[in-house]
Design an enzyme around this catalytic site. Structure first.
Site, PDB file in Angstrom:
ATOM      1  N   THR A 194       0.848  -1.194   0.000  1.00 24.54           N
ATOM      2  CA  THR A 194       0.000   0.000   0.000  1.00 24.54           C
ATOM      3  C   THR A 194       0.882   1.243   0.000  1.00 24.54           C
ATOM      4  O   THR A 194       2.080   1.150  -0.312  1.00 24.54           O
ATOM      5  CB  THR A 194      -0.984  -0.038   1.197  1.00 24.54           C
ATOM      6  OG1 THR A 194      -1.960   1.000   1.034  1.00 24.54           O
ATOM      7  CG2 THR A 194      -0.286   0.148   2.534  1.00 24.54           C
ATOM      8  N   ASN A 195       0.340   2.392   0.297  1.00 23.32           N
ATOM      9  CA  ASN A 195       1.135   3.625   0.344  1.00 23.32           C
ATOM     10  C   ASN A 195       0.597   4.524   1.452  1.00 23.32           C
ATOM     11  O   ASN A 195      -0.346   4.161   2.151  1.00 23.32           O
ATOM     12  CB  ASN A 195       1.102   4.318  -1.026  1.00 23.32           C
ATOM     13  CG  ASN A 195      -0.314   4.652  -1.424  1.00 23.32           C
ATOM     14  OD1 ASN A 195      -0.971   5.468  -0.789  1.00 23.32           O
ATOM     15  ND2 ASN A 195      -0.815   3.992  -2.466  1.00 23.32           N
ATOM     16  N   ARG A 196       1.183   5.703   1.600  1.00 24.07           N
ATOM     17  CA  ARG A 196       0.910   6.535   2.773  1.00 24.07           C
ATOM     18  C   ARG A 196      -0.297   7.462   2.632  1.00 24.07           C
ATOM     19  O   ARG A 196      -0.508   8.322   3.468  1.00 24.07           O
ATOM     20  CB  ARG A 196       2.161   7.350   3.113  1.00 24.07           C
ATOM     21  CG  ARG A 196       3.292   6.485   3.630  1.00 24.07           C
ATOM     22  CD  ARG A 196       4.515   7.324   3.935  1.00 24.07           C
ATOM     23  NE  ARG A 196       4.193   8.455   4.797  1.00 24.07           N
ATOM     24  CZ  ARG A 196       4.909   9.558   4.874  1.00 24.07           C
ATOM     25  NH1 ARG A 196       5.972   9.700   4.136  1.00 24.07           N
ATOM     26  NH2 ARG A 196       4.549  10.528   5.684  1.00 24.07           N
ATOM     27  N   SER A 197      -1.079   7.294   1.576  1.00 28.20           N
ATOM     28  CA  SER A 197      -2.244   8.170   1.421  1.00 28.20           C
ATOM     29  C   SER A 197      -3.213   8.001   2.599  1.00 28.20           C
ATOM     30  O   SER A 197      -3.569   6.878   2.965  1.00 28.20           O
ATOM     31  CB  SER A 197      -2.970   7.812   0.120  1.00 28.20           C
ATOM     32  OG  SER A 197      -4.222   8.446   0.081  1.00 28.20           O
TER      33      SER A 197
ATOM     34  N   ALA B 145      -4.638   7.451  -4.365  1.00 31.71           N
ATOM     35  CA  ALA B 145      -3.252   7.045  -4.600  1.00 31.71           C
ATOM     36  C   ALA B 145      -3.295   5.545  -4.913  1.00 31.71           C
ATOM     37  O   ALA B 145      -3.146   4.705  -4.027  1.00 31.71           O
ATOM     38  CB  ALA B 145      -2.408   7.321  -3.373  1.00 31.71           C
TER      39      ALA B 145
END
Ligand code: C5P
Length: 215
Positions: free
Chosen positions: A21-24, A88
């Site tokens: 995943t990512n930091r959004s 994102a």
């Protein structure tokens, strides 16, 4: 007006307990959904997993993966006047999702990834969307240049760029500072709470829509 907003990160499963995943945080997308509601419009918010409360009065479809987000957008974008892609979306997803938890057998391991569907990039050509199309560009360098590439490459009416290398803005922050890249010019909105930026962006996007409709 019918407005589609995508928001949040996506989660791409590796096995039953792990994902990419990512930091959004989803804050900017949720603030935009709220601001469109406040301005009297209908909003469909398609969101990856976040910790946020769903704004009142939005139609909400939660999704987990990029492929799911793509499917939901494909299904609903046809009846939208405006689509704003804030999510994102993970760029890559594991080729295989293991059915059982992966064991730590070796010192190294490789996970093969494959590109996810480019949802924004599909809006015009694959989904046939003719309304006002707005993308976001989260960048750590060459913000304006990269945002302009997205504007042209994905046939957007506007790309909103934010520099996510600055801790005071971007991911998980309550504030943002953005660059607005139009086909014929660039404008800046200096540092402000995301809720305030969202109201400014709604005004800007509705103005683009009106101009498009009357031309
Ligand atoms: O990830 P990237 O910076 O390229 O995202 C640019 C824009 O494209 C954003 O508006 C994002 O929501 C959208 N996007 C998408 N589908 C993807 C990747 C990005 O809709 N697979």
């Amino acid at each position: 007006m019918n407005v589609l907003v995508t928001a949040g990160p996506t989660r791409e499963p590796i096995d039953p307990v792990r994902f990419l995943t990512n930091r959004s945080s989803g804050k900017m997308g949720y603030a935009l959904a709220h601001a469109f509601i406040h301005a009297g419009h209908h909003v469909l918010l398609v969101s990856g997993p976040t910790d946020l409360d769903v704004p009142d009065y939005v139609d909400f479809i939660p999704v987990t993966t990029a492929a799911e987000m793509n499917e939901v957008v494909a299904q609903h974008i046809g009846r939208m006047d405006i689509a704003v892609f804030v999510a994102a979306v993970a760029d890559y997803t594991p080729v295989l999702t293991e059915a059982q938890k992966i064991k730590k057998d070796g010192d190294r391991m490789t996970i093969e990834l494959v590109k996810t569907p480019d949802i924004l990039g599909s809006a015009r050509n694959t989904f046939g969307f003719g309304g006002t199309l707005v993308g976001f560009a989260a960048e750590t360098e060459n913000l304006e240049e990269n945002a302009r590439k997205k504007l042209v490459g994905k046939s957007c009416d506007l790309v909103i760029g934010n520099d996510v290398s600055s801790p005071a803005h971007g991911f998980d922050s309550d504030r943002n500072e953005v660059v607005l890249v139009y086909p014929d010019r660039t404008e800046f909105i200096s540092s402000a709470p995301k809720s305030e930026i969202a109201h400014d962006l709604v005004d800007v996007i509705l103005e683009i829509h009106r101009t498009k409709e009357s031309s």
